[in-house]
Design a protein around this motif. Sequence first.
Motif, PDB file in Angstrom:
ATOM      1  N   GLU A   6      77.840  26.151 -12.739  1.00 53.12           N
ATOM      2  CA  GLU A   6      76.873  25.671 -11.755  1.00 53.12           C
ATOM      3  C   GLU A   6      77.594  25.188 -10.501  1.00 53.12           C
ATOM      4  O   GLU A   6      78.738  24.731 -10.564  1.00 53.12           O
ATOM      5  N   GLY A   9      75.391  21.149  -6.272  1.00 50.81           N
ATOM      6  CA  GLY A   9      74.942  19.765  -6.367  1.00 50.81           C
ATOM      7  C   GLY A   9      75.549  18.913  -5.267  1.00 50.81           C
ATOM      8  O   GLY A   9      76.428  19.343  -4.526  1.00 50.81           O
ATOM      9  N   LEU A  20      70.748  24.911  -6.024  1.00 47.28           N
ATOM     10  CA  LEU A  20      71.757  25.047  -7.067  1.00 47.28           C
ATOM     11  C   LEU A  20      71.934  26.516  -7.427  1.00 47.28           C
ATOM     12  O   LEU A  20      70.973  27.289  -7.404  1.00 47.28           O
ATOM     13  N   TRP A  36      66.922  26.074 -16.434  1.00 46.23           N
ATOM     14  CA  TRP A  36      67.571  24.898 -15.856  1.00 46.23           C
ATOM     15  C   TRP A  36      67.057  23.671 -16.603  1.00 46.23           C
ATOM     16  O   TRP A  36      65.849  23.547 -16.846  1.00 46.23           O
ATOM     17  N   ARG A  38      67.949  19.174 -16.989  1.00 41.45           N
ATOM     18  CA  ARG A  38      68.615  18.062 -16.332  1.00 41.45           C
ATOM     19  C   ARG A  38      68.664  16.864 -17.260  1.00 41.45           C
ATOM     20  O   ARG A  38      67.851  16.741 -18.178  1.00 41.45           O
ATOM     21  N   THR A  91      67.329  12.544  -9.515  1.00 44.53           N
ATOM     22  CA  THR A  91      68.755  12.313  -9.723  1.00 44.53           C
ATOM     23  C   THR A  91      69.135  12.562 -11.179  1.00 44.53           C
ATOM     24  O   THR A  91      68.545  11.983 -12.090  1.00 44.53           O
ATOM     25  N   VAL A  93      72.223  15.107 -13.821  1.00 39.17           N
ATOM     26  CA  VAL A  93      73.120  16.252 -13.947  1.00 39.17           C
ATOM     27  C   VAL A  93      72.257  17.454 -14.309  1.00 39.17           C
ATOM     28  O   VAL A  93      71.462  17.383 -15.256  1.00 39.17           O
ATOM     29  N   TYR A  94      72.398  18.518 -13.569  1.00 42.63           N
ATOM     30  CA  TYR A  94      71.602  19.728 -13.782  1.00 42.63           C
ATOM     31  C   TYR A  94      72.458  20.791 -14.471  1.00 42.63           C
ATOM     32  O   TYR A  94      73.585  21.073 -14.040  1.00 42.63           O
ATOM     33  N   THR A 118      76.051  20.184 -12.880  1.00 42.92           N
ATOM     34  CA  THR A 118      76.376  19.766 -11.525  1.00 42.92           C
ATOM     35  C   THR A 118      75.529  18.553 -11.179  1.00 42.92           C
ATOM     36  O   THR A 118      74.339  18.503 -11.500  1.00 42.92           O
ATOM     37  N   GLN A 119      76.154  17.566 -10.564  1.00 41.94           N
ATOM     38  CA  GLN A 119      75.466  16.299 -10.282  1.00 41.94           C
ATOM     39  C   GLN A 119      74.611  16.417  -9.031  1.00 41.94           C
ATOM     40  O   GLN A 119      75.076  16.888  -7.987  1.00 41.94           O
ATOM     41  N   VAL A 120      73.374  15.963  -9.153  1.00 36.55           N
ATOM     42  CA  VAL A 120      72.471  15.843  -8.008  1.00 36.55           C
ATOM     43  C   VAL A 120      72.085  14.376  -7.884  1.00 36.55           C
ATOM     44  O   VAL A 120      71.586  13.779  -8.843  1.00 36.55           O
ATOM     45  N   THR A 121      72.331  13.809  -6.721  1.00 36.16           N
ATOM     46  CA  THR A 121      71.992  12.416  -6.472  1.00 36.16           C
ATOM     47  C   THR A 121      71.099  12.342  -5.243  1.00 36.16           C
ATOM     48  O   THR A 121      71.467  12.835  -4.173  1.00 36.16           O
TER      49      THR A 121
END
Length: 124
Positions: A6, A9, A20, A36, A38, A91, A93-94, A118-121
């Motif tokens: 991935e 992010g 993503l 997907w 999360r 927010t 991790v995806y 992958t981190q999404v914040t």
Amino acid sequence: QVQLVESGGGLVQAGGSLRLSCTASGGTFSTYSMGWFRQAPGKEREFVAHISRSAGSRSYAESVKGRFSISRDDAKNTVYLQMNSLKAEDTAVYFCAARFSVLLSVTYNDYDYLGQGTQVTVSS
């Protein structure tokens, strides 16, 4: 053995967008249904979206419907998750996942392969 990686992010303000990507190697991508998921801190992993082989069918979790869009490009062995109107509660991790089946599933244990995430914040 299929490997999923991935990317895309990052940190974004509420209301913003991210896309993503998840690129597969080691298998025949077009034969997999893709999903997907999360996982937010302290919470269970949850379904976000999935797309069937040949993109004939897609579905979304209620919490992201109308804001997120899943797509795939079999020529690039890649599945995408376009995320718009992001909220702080997005927010997490995806993870992307691949399933060697024509059937779609909202349960990540049904998938054969899972990426590292992958981190999404999203800042409010």
